[in-house]
Design an enzyme around this catalytic site. Structure first.
Site, PDB file in Angstrom:
ATOM      1  N   GLY A  99       0.801  -1.211   0.000  1.00 36.35           N
ATOM      2  CA  GLY A  99       0.000   0.000   0.000  1.00 36.35           C
ATOM      3  C   GLY A  99       0.837   1.265   0.000  1.00 36.35           C
ATOM      4  N   SER A 177       5.078  -5.473  -1.914  1.00 38.40           N
ATOM      5  CA  SER A 177       5.206  -4.057  -2.249  1.00 38.40           C
ATOM      6  C   SER A 177       5.906  -3.305  -1.104  1.00 38.40           C
ATOM      7  CB  SER A 177       3.828  -3.471  -2.584  1.00 38.40           C
ATOM      8  OG  SER A 177       3.945  -2.181  -3.129  1.00 38.40           O
ATOM      9  N   ASP A 279       5.656  -4.702 -13.531  1.00 36.41           N
ATOM     10  CA  ASP A 279       5.772  -3.768 -12.421  1.00 36.41           C
ATOM     11  C   ASP A 279       6.856  -2.756 -12.772  1.00 36.41           C
ATOM     12  OD1 ASP A 279       6.242  -2.438 -10.017  1.00 36.41           O
ATOM     13  OD2 ASP A 279       6.069  -4.250  -8.798  1.00 36.41           O
TER      14      ASP A 279
END
Length: 307
Positions: A99, A177, A279
């Site tokens: 996030g 992430s 990505d």
């Protein structure tokens, strides 16, 4: 080492519909809630960030509960227990959600769903950390929260909230992430500190969020990835890093010109870096993998528990 998709040009449409649905909603909310002054409209974000309550009754073969570590900073972890696992020496995975350091929580449905599936598939006990978010809480708040949960587990090894058959000497630390970034830095801090009861034997960084001032080939090439863009990651780094810092800060660019950690001097856990083929951070993830000494390869440690 790193593992990469066999088809790095695969499109978002190949992803299961449920994941696409939640990713699209979260992506919309992130873009819509982000303000030009560097703050986040939490009211708007919370409209799209649906939460899953803990479930003492088994749901899909997994029971969950929340344990408060420090109520003053809303620091807690969600515990995922396989309801049918009676084996001895069950491993534990301490997990940090993604996030961009600024969004989601341990109770967000995508995070809860992922940890539930991870628990069911591996039979491991999962501890999902709810840490403070930027920009309200900048670096190093998130790292401190992550380490404090690890230390809480170490100090309360015989606490009743952990099952008797959990083996703290078989502890993995993981994240996706920004959570992968957190897992790396918390592991460094844990190695420097020296835990008594918890032994970190593996680190799993899933498409970890790292970067630098340099623009890599993947950042230039991949412009239509779902949920993430170079413009968006620049905003997130500015929201997270200390005022006046650039992206060569060691929190972002761990092996860059301002690097302060030499993990070769530590008993660093064996590490696996999962690289995202679609990505923009692809090249930074490979650099992380290449910067980790080869003898920290994770294959031999992870094969027993994660297949």
């Amino acid at each position: 080492m790193y593992k990469m998709s066999n088809n790095p040009t695969s499109k978002f449409q190949d992803v299961p519909w449920k994941h696409r649905f939640f990713s699209s909603m979260i992506g919309f909310a992130v873009n819509f809630s982000r303000r030009s002054d560097g703050t986040i409209n939490r009211y708007i974000m919370n409209l799209f960030d649906f939460k899953a309550p803990p479930s003492q009754q088994p749901f899909d073969g997994v029971k969950t509960s929340d344990t408060v570590v420090d109520a003053t900073r809303n620091l807690y972890f969600r515990l995922f227990l396989p309801s049918l696992n009676q084996d001895d020496d069950v491993p534990i995975i301490v997990y940090f959600h993604g996030g961009g350091f600024a969004y989601l929580s341990a109770s967000s449905i995508p995070c809860d769903d992922f940890c539930r599936r991870l628990c069911k598939k591996t039979g491991a006990v999962i501890i999902s950390v709810n840490y403070r978010l930027a920009p309200e809480h900048k670096y190093p708040s998130q790292y401190g929260d992550g380490f404090d949960v690890l230390k809480f587990i170490d100090d309360n090894a015989n606490a009743k909230n952990l099952p008797l058959n959990v083996n703290l000497k078989q502890c993995f630390i993981a994240g996706d992430s920004a959570g992968g970034n957190l897992a790396h830095h918390v592991a460094v801090k844990a190695c420097e500190y020296g835990l008594r009861n918890v032994k970190l034997i593996g680190l799993i960084a899933i498409q970890p969020f790292f970067g630098g001032e340099e623009r890599t080939e993947s950042e230039t090439r991949i412009v239509d990835a779902p949920m993430i863009s170079v413009k968006g990651t620049d905003w997130l780094w500015k929201a997270f890093l200390p005022e006046g810092s650039d992206r060569n800060h060691p929190a972002c660019n761990v092996f860059g010109p301002k690097s302060v950690d030499d993990i070769s001097r530590l008993k660093f856990p064996a590490t696996m870096v999962v690289v995202g083929g679609f990505d923009p951070m692809h090249d930074w993830q490979i650099r992380l993998s290449n910067g980790i000494p080869k003898y920290y390869e994770l294959n031999r440690c992870i094969s027993k528990w994660l297949g």
